[in-house]
Design a protein around this motif. Structure first.
Motif, PDB file in Angstrom:
ATOM      1  N   LEU A  72     -10.052   1.499  -2.861  1.00 33.56           N
ATOM      2  CA  LEU A  72      -8.740   2.029  -2.798  1.00 33.56           C
ATOM      3  C   LEU A  72      -7.660   0.955  -2.811  1.00 33.56           C
ATOM      4  O   LEU A  72      -6.457   1.294  -3.416  1.00 33.56           O
ATOM      5  CB  LEU A  72      -8.566   3.004  -1.844  1.00 33.56           C
ATOM      6  N   ALA A  73      -7.987  -0.087  -1.986  1.00 34.16           N
ATOM      7  CA  ALA A  73      -6.879  -0.995  -2.013  1.00 34.16           C
ATOM      8  C   ALA A  73      -6.382  -1.604  -3.101  1.00 34.16           C
ATOM      9  O   ALA A  73      -5.349  -2.370  -3.518  1.00 34.16           O
ATOM     10  CB  ALA A  73      -7.221  -2.204  -0.972  1.00 34.16           C
ATOM     11  N   SER A  74      -7.386  -1.620  -4.019  1.00 28.42           N
ATOM     12  CA  SER A  74      -7.157  -2.226  -5.514  1.00 28.42           C
ATOM     13  C   SER A  74      -6.802  -1.083  -6.571  1.00 28.42           C
ATOM     14  O   SER A  74      -6.690  -1.238  -7.791  1.00 28.42           O
ATOM     15  CB  SER A  74      -8.432  -3.022  -5.926  1.00 28.42           C
ATOM     16  N   THR A  75      -6.537   0.128  -6.161  1.00 22.55           N
ATOM     17  CA  THR A  75      -6.050   1.122  -7.134  1.00 22.55           C
ATOM     18  C   THR A  75      -4.552   1.648  -6.407  1.00 22.55           C
ATOM     19  O   THR A  75      -4.203   1.855  -5.396  1.00 22.55           O
ATOM     20  CB  THR A  75      -6.709   2.634  -6.793  1.00 22.55           C
ATOM     21  N   SER A  76      -3.757   1.495  -7.606  1.00 21.97           N
ATOM     22  CA  SER A  76      -2.284   1.806  -7.283  1.00 21.97           C
ATOM     23  C   SER A  76      -1.941   3.221  -6.913  1.00 21.97           C
ATOM     24  O   SER A  76      -2.955   3.980  -7.266  1.00 21.97           O
ATOM     25  CB  SER A  76      -1.211   1.419  -8.540  1.00 21.97           C
ATOM     26  N   GLY A  77      -1.158   3.338  -5.941  1.00 24.80           N
ATOM     27  CA  GLY A  77      -0.521   4.699  -5.695  1.00 24.80           C
ATOM     28  C   GLY A  77      -1.561   5.568  -4.523  1.00 24.80           C
ATOM     29  O   GLY A  77      -1.108   6.574  -4.310  1.00 24.80           O
ATOM     30  N   THR A  78      -2.264   4.547  -4.027  1.00 29.25           N
ATOM     31  CA  THR A  78      -3.069   5.078  -2.855  1.00 29.25           C
ATOM     32  C   THR A  78      -2.417   4.794  -1.500  1.00 29.25           C
ATOM     33  O   THR A  78      -2.649   5.502  -0.398  1.00 29.25           O
ATOM     34  CB  THR A  78      -4.392   4.828  -2.886  1.00 29.25           C
ATOM     35  N   GLY A  79      -1.587   3.867  -1.275  1.00 23.27           N
ATOM     36  CA  GLY A  79      -1.070   3.453  -0.101  1.00 23.27           C
ATOM     37  C   GLY A  79      -1.764   2.499   0.695  1.00 23.27           C
ATOM     38  O   GLY A  79      -1.574   2.707   1.983  1.00 23.27           O
ATOM     39  N   VAL A 127      -5.049  -1.376   5.934  1.00 21.77           N
ATOM     40  CA  VAL A 127      -3.712  -0.806   6.268  1.00 21.77           C
ATOM     41  C   VAL A 127      -3.377   0.309   5.381  1.00 21.77           C
ATOM     42  O   VAL A 127      -3.123   0.002   4.340  1.00 21.77           O
ATOM     43  CB  VAL A 127      -2.825  -2.065   6.443  1.00 21.77           C
ATOM     44  N   VAL A 128      -3.166   1.410   5.674  1.00 27.87           N
ATOM     45  CA  VAL A 128      -2.980   2.643   5.295  1.00 27.87           C
ATOM     46  C   VAL A 128      -1.454   3.145   5.400  1.00 27.87           C
ATOM     47  O   VAL A 128      -1.076   3.406   6.852  1.00 27.87           O
ATOM     48  CB  VAL A 128      -3.922   3.792   5.541  1.00 27.87           C
ATOM     49  N   ASP A 129      -0.631   3.245   4.299  1.00 32.52           N
ATOM     50  CA  ASP A 129       0.507   3.845   4.765  1.00 32.52           C
ATOM     51  C   ASP A 129       0.156   5.514   4.440  1.00 32.52           C
ATOM     52  O   ASP A 129       0.096   6.064   3.354  1.00 32.52           O
ATOM     53  CB  ASP A 129       1.582   3.178   3.291  1.00 32.52           C
ATOM     54  N   MET A 130       0.394   6.091   5.542  1.00 34.35           N
ATOM     55  CA  MET A 130       0.073   7.380   5.768  1.00 34.35           C
ATOM     56  C   MET A 130       0.676   8.429   4.837  1.00 34.35           C
ATOM     57  O   MET A 130       0.338   9.404   4.332  1.00 34.35           O
ATOM     58  CB  MET A 130      -0.300   7.878   7.247  1.00 34.35           C
ATOM     59  N   ALA A 131       1.990   8.378   4.872  1.00 38.60           N
ATOM     60  CA  ALA A 131       2.776   9.358   3.937  1.00 38.60           C
ATOM     61  C   ALA A 131       2.121   9.255   2.621  1.00 38.60           C
ATOM     62  O   ALA A 131       2.031  10.372   1.880  1.00 38.60           O
ATOM     63  CB  ALA A 131       4.399   8.863   4.066  1.00 38.60           C
ATOM     64  N   VAL A 132       2.000   8.069   2.161  1.00 39.02           N
ATOM     65  CA  VAL A 132       1.702   7.806   0.759  1.00 39.02           C
ATOM     66  C   VAL A 132       0.090   8.227   0.479  1.00 39.02           C
ATOM     67  O   VAL A 132      -0.248   9.013  -0.489  1.00 39.02           O
ATOM     68  CB  VAL A 132       1.580   6.344   0.164  1.00 39.02           C
ATOM     69  N   TYR A 133      -0.582   7.828   1.548  1.00 42.24           N
ATOM     70  CA  TYR A 133      -2.199   8.144   1.487  1.00 42.24           C
ATOM     71  C   TYR A 133      -2.240   9.478   1.381  1.00 42.24           C
ATOM     72  O   TYR A 133      -3.388  10.243   0.787  1.00 42.24           O
ATOM     73  CB  TYR A 133      -2.883   7.332   2.482  1.00 42.24           C
ATOM     74  N   ALA A 135      -0.639  12.022   0.868  1.00 39.32           N
ATOM     75  CA  ALA A 135      -0.026  12.845  -0.515  1.00 39.32           C
ATOM     76  C   ALA A 135      -1.066  12.361  -1.516  1.00 39.32           C
ATOM     77  O   ALA A 135      -1.533  13.270  -2.405  1.00 39.32           O
ATOM     78  CB  ALA A 135       1.244  12.246  -0.951  1.00 39.32           C
ATOM     79  N   TRP A 136      -1.677  11.262  -1.384  1.00 39.26           N
ATOM     80  CA  TRP A 136      -2.642  10.904  -2.491  1.00 39.26           C
ATOM     81  C   TRP A 136      -4.061  11.823  -2.156  1.00 39.26           C
ATOM     82  O   TRP A 136      -4.705  12.130  -3.370  1.00 39.26           O
ATOM     83  CB  TRP A 136      -3.020   9.421  -2.467  1.00 39.26           C
ATOM     84  N   LEU A 137      -4.466  11.860  -1.132  1.00 38.11           N
ATOM     85  CA  LEU A 137      -5.555  12.749  -0.762  1.00 38.11           C
ATOM     86  C   LEU A 137      -5.487  14.087  -1.380  1.00 38.11           C
ATOM     87  O   LEU A 137      -6.295  14.729  -2.011  1.00 38.11           O
ATOM     88  CB  LEU A 137      -5.674  12.718   0.537  1.00 38.11           C
TER      89      LEU A 137
END
Length: 310
Positions: A72-79, A127-133, A135-137
């Motif tokens: 997921l770290a190599s995928t844009s928009g996941t946070g 490291v996960v930006d939870m607001a973005v992540y 929403a992505w989930l």
């Protein structure tokens, strides 16, 4: 009507829903809080097995999550970011069991250690930006046809689906009759990121636990681990202590602007509950009690939930 109901829309509930949908199940998420309102939204988002047991399962679940987050770290928009940092130790015999799941870790050099730290582990972790992540989930679930229903589930026998996954954090105990869940209160303050990418964790700090986790535009700074506390109001005095400890660890943050502050109640238990039982004619799969490691264990536990739901 979906054939599996997932109760809870935090990181565990959403990840379970997504994995079940990926496995071809029809899923409905039932939750009284939106993802942005859950304790998951307060999390710093660093992969680290904090306050979770049993050790052998935690390592297995953590490895699965580590692999998924690397992708997921190599995928844009996941946070999700993949970043180097340091875990500090202030005792001569620290618990290093977690490093078995982490490739490429190394002992910290003396120049990397702040005063009072006797050793440390340097490694790269998600490291996960939870607001973005979160929403992505939720968006990923929706793309696979997962339905979302907002409301409070008072009793499991009121759920229409015959297979129910209980992933409701602290409320899970009320739904399953489990009295062993306890809150562990965590308070954080989010600072404007002055350009940092390296995280630091100092749980053994004698003045109180401390961590600084740079994400996108912010740095999540903490923290506390108040067992049994349920107050959700940020304490200004606690915040001052957090900022003082973090400022000592990362001087670049001493003058950083405060963006927001938050409190979350970690759902703690002597061990994660992940099992399947028959209850009132339903299959009930419990997946809760992850303490401070919900993000860390999410993908591994969700994979086991898929197996139990088969």
């Amino acid at each position: 009507m979906g054939d599996v109901a997932v109760v809870g829309a935090g990181v565990i509930g959403l990840t379970c829903a997504l994995r079940l949908a990926e496995a071809g199940r029809r899923v409905r998420v039932l939750a009284d809080r939106r993802p942005s309102e859950t304790v998951s939204a307060v999390a710093g988002g660093l992969w680290f097995p904090y306050r979770a047991a049993p050790a052998d399962l935690v390592l297995r679940w953590g490895r699965v999550s580590l692999s998924r987050f690397r992708s997921l770290a190599s995928t844009s928009g996941t946070g999700v970011y993949w970043r180097e940092g340091i875990v500090l130790h202030r005792s001569a015999d620290p618990d290093l069991s977690w490093t078995a799941a982490v490739p490429g870790h190394r002992p910290a050099r003396a120049a990397e250690l702040p005063g009072g730290a006797v050793s440390g582990v340097v490694c790269s972790l998600p490291v996960v930006d939870m607001a973005v992540y979160l929403a992505w989930l939720a968006e990923s679930c929706a793309r696979l046809g997962v339905e979302f229903r907002h409301g409070t589930v008072e009793r499991l026998d009121a759920v229409a689906q015959r297979t129910v996954v209980v992933a409701a954090g602290l409320r899970s105990g009320e739904l399953t009759g489990d009295t062993t869940l306890e809150p562990v209160r965590g308070q954080v303050v989010r600072l404007a990121n002055p350009g940092l990418t390296r995280w630091v964790v100092d749980d053994d700090n004698p003045a109180g636990m401390a961590y600084a986790i740079p994400r996108g535009e912010d740095v999540v700074c903490g923290g506390t681990a108040d067992e049994g506390a349920r107050d959700l109001a940020p304490d200004p005095e606690v915040e001052r202590g957090v900022l003082a400890r973090v400022g000592d660890l990362v001087p670049a943050l001493r003058d950083a602007r405060v963006l927001s502050r938050a409190v979350g109640l970690r759902p703690a238990r002597r061990s994660v509950r992940l099992d399947r039982v028959a209850l009132d004619g339903r299959v009930v799969i419990s997946c809760y009690g992850h303490g401070g490691a919900g993000v860390t264990l999410s993908w591994g536990c969700a994979s086991d939930v898929v197996g139990l739901a088969a």
